[in-house]
Scaffold this active site. Structure first.
Site, PDB file in Angstrom:
ATOM      1  N   ASN A  10      47.802  29.537  34.850  1.00 47.04           N
ATOM      2  CA  ASN A  10      48.334  29.591  36.378  1.00 47.04           C
ATOM      3  C   ASN A  10      49.300  28.704  36.783  1.00 47.04           C
ATOM      4  O   ASN A  10      49.015  27.646  36.840  1.00 47.04           O
ATOM      5  CB  ASN A  10      46.868  29.292  37.096  1.00 47.04           C
ATOM      6  CG  ASN A  10      46.738  29.441  38.793  1.00 47.04           C
ATOM      7  OD1 ASN A  10      48.157  30.048  39.298  1.00 47.04           O
ATOM      8  ND2 ASN A  10      46.241  29.002  39.503  1.00 47.04           N
ATOM      9  N   LYS A  12      50.977  28.824  39.654  1.00 49.26           N
ATOM     10  CA  LYS A  12      50.877  28.311  40.941  1.00 49.26           C
ATOM     11  C   LYS A  12      52.193  28.430  41.598  1.00 49.26           C
ATOM     12  O   LYS A  12      52.968  29.329  41.286  1.00 49.26           O
ATOM     13  CB  LYS A  12      50.405  26.863  41.132  1.00 49.26           C
ATOM     14  CG  LYS A  12      48.980  26.841  40.454  1.00 49.26           C
ATOM     15  CD  LYS A  12      48.315  25.550  40.773  1.00 49.26           C
ATOM     16  CE  LYS A  12      46.801  25.479  39.968  1.00 49.26           C
ATOM     17  NZ  LYS A  12      45.935  24.351  40.255  1.00 49.26           N
ATOM     18  N   HIS A  96      40.901  31.734  43.954  1.00 48.68           N
ATOM     19  CA  HIS A  96      41.052  30.202  43.462  1.00 48.68           C
ATOM     20  C   HIS A  96      40.940  29.362  44.518  1.00 48.68           C
ATOM     21  O   HIS A  96      40.999  29.602  45.648  1.00 48.68           O
ATOM     22  CB  HIS A  96      42.812  30.207  43.075  1.00 48.68           C
ATOM     23  CG  HIS A  96      43.026  28.913  42.368  1.00 48.68           C
ATOM     24  ND1 HIS A  96      43.389  27.700  43.163  1.00 48.68           N
ATOM     25  CD2 HIS A  96      42.863  28.784  40.920  1.00 48.68           C
ATOM     26  CE1 HIS A  96      43.308  26.770  42.310  1.00 48.68           C
ATOM     27  NE2 HIS A  96      43.268  27.472  41.134  1.00 48.68           N
ATOM     28  N   GLU A  98      42.486  26.831  45.748  1.00 47.64           N
ATOM     29  CA  GLU A  98      43.437  26.848  46.626  1.00 47.64           C
ATOM     30  C   GLU A  98      43.472  27.615  47.829  1.00 47.64           C
ATOM     31  O   GLU A  98      43.825  27.501  48.998  1.00 47.64           O
ATOM     32  CB  GLU A  98      44.753  26.426  45.682  1.00 47.64           C
ATOM     33  CG  GLU A  98      44.775  24.978  44.998  1.00 47.64           C
ATOM     34  CD  GLU A  98      45.476  25.255  43.961  1.00 47.64           C
ATOM     35  OE1 GLU A  98      46.329  25.991  43.507  1.00 47.64           O
ATOM     36  OE2 GLU A  98      45.309  24.366  42.831  1.00 47.64           O
ATOM     37  N   GLU A 168      35.875  26.778  37.938  1.00 48.35           N
ATOM     38  CA  GLU A 168      36.919  25.515  38.059  1.00 48.35           C
ATOM     39  C   GLU A 168      36.252  24.574  39.099  1.00 48.35           C
ATOM     40  O   GLU A 168      36.213  24.820  40.268  1.00 48.35           O
ATOM     41  CB  GLU A 168      38.147  26.126  38.719  1.00 48.35           C
ATOM     42  CG  GLU A 168      38.683  27.025  37.883  1.00 48.35           C
ATOM     43  CD  GLU A 168      40.520  27.139  38.047  1.00 48.35           C
ATOM     44  OE1 GLU A 168      41.033  27.181  37.205  1.00 48.35           O
ATOM     45  OE2 GLU A 168      40.926  27.233  39.235  1.00 48.35           O
ATOM     46  N   GLY A 174      43.901  19.369  38.800  1.00 45.91           N
ATOM     47  CA  GLY A 174      44.887  18.799  39.044  1.00 45.91           C
ATOM     48  C   GLY A 174      44.699  17.266  39.242  1.00 45.91           C
ATOM     49  O   GLY A 174      45.458  16.699  39.428  1.00 45.91           O
ATOM     50  N   SER A 214      41.933  20.580  34.770  1.00 48.16           N
ATOM     51  CA  SER A 214      42.557  19.505  33.640  1.00 48.16           C
ATOM     52  C   SER A 214      42.301  19.917  32.301  1.00 48.16           C
ATOM     53  O   SER A 214      41.972  18.922  31.592  1.00 48.16           O
ATOM     54  CB  SER A 214      42.002  18.125  34.234  1.00 48.16           C
ATOM     55  OG  SER A 214      42.264  17.773  35.362  1.00 48.16           O
TER      56      SER A 214
END
Ligand code: 13P
Length: 251
Positions: A10, A12, A96, A98, A168, A174, A214
């Site tokens: 991904n 992003k 996702h 985010e 996730e 991240g 990660s």
């Protein structure tokens, strides 16, 4: 049940079209060396056409980072499944963290996006995961169950390979903090059971469940050895050619 592993990147909001093509070329090279697994990359929308040209005739799957549920209409800023299919996309990341946490997407919207994608033959990579606060309050399984049940509400499946689930944990995205392999397997096992509750056992057994958060060359092998971990959804390390090549070549 043997599920074909899937390593997904991904990207992003990163890469120009030119950078994306270079990175995609390195992905193709690595993917060609390990034909027993699927590889997907999801560049930003602006690079999809360029990357599609690079991936043409290779087995690497092109993915989008989101998709709207309608075919077309007055939805400024959104992209539909037929538009993505036209560019050669086979998959779309949906839900996702985010999108959920930064852009306020709800379980209801995510459910509609999943149905919209599937209606036009795009495979959803349906993301779920708990926050640190939820994990510390021991609500992880409850949160995952609610996300799975609402995301898959009235989603009919006769073939488990038509959808991918990605676990996730938000606290691992991240941050450099990976869930340990046993924490990840515990969540994946729970999700598999839940899928067996919703669908027939043989269909649930076909659904690939990816781990994301990660993932890097140092931890991919042990993660991939877990029973219910069928692949990885990689962010930061997918932008570094050498790191992603090593992740694709997990063993
Ligand atoms: P990182 O690999 O950078 O933690 O990101 C994971 C992710 O969000 C993939 O969708």
């Amino acid at each position: 049940m043997d599920r074909r592993p899937l390593i997904a990147g991904n990207w992003k909001m990163h890469t120009t079209a030119q950078e994306a093509q270079q990175l995609a070329a390195s992905v193709v090279k690595a993917a060609n060396s390990v034909p027993d697994r699927d590889v997907m990359i999801a560049p930003p929308y602006t690079a999809l056409a360029a990357v599609s040209a690079t991936l043409a005739g290779t087995g690497v799957i092109l993915g989008a980072q989101n998709v709207h549920w309608e075919e077309q209409g007055a939805f400024t800023g959104e992209i539909s499944a037929p538009m993505l299919k036209e560019l050669g996309c086979g998959m779309a990341i949906i839900g996702h963290s985010e999108r959920r946490h930064v852009f306020g997407e709800t379980d209801g919207m995510i459910n509609k996006r999943i149905k919209g994608a599937m209606q036009f033959g795009l495979i959803p990579v349906f993301c779920i995961g708990e926050t640190l606060e939820q994990r510390e309050a021991e609500q992880t399984m409850q949160v995952l169950e609610a996300q799975v049940r609402s995301g898959l509400d009235a989603v009919d499946l006769t073939d488990g390979s038509r959808i991918v689930v990605a676990y996730e944990p938000v606290w691992a995205i991240g941050t450099g903090k990976t869930a340990s392999e046993s924490q990840a397997q515990e969540a994946h096992g729970f999700i598999r059971n839940l899928l067996e509750n919703i669908y027939e056992k043989n269909i649930a057994a076909q659904i690939r469940i990816l781990y994301g958060g990660s993932v890097k060359p140092e931890n991919v092998d042990i993660l991939m050895q877990q029973n219910d971990i069928d692949g990885a959804l990689v962010g930061g390390a997918a932008l570094k050619a050498e790191m992603f090549e090593r992740i694709i070549c997990f063993h």
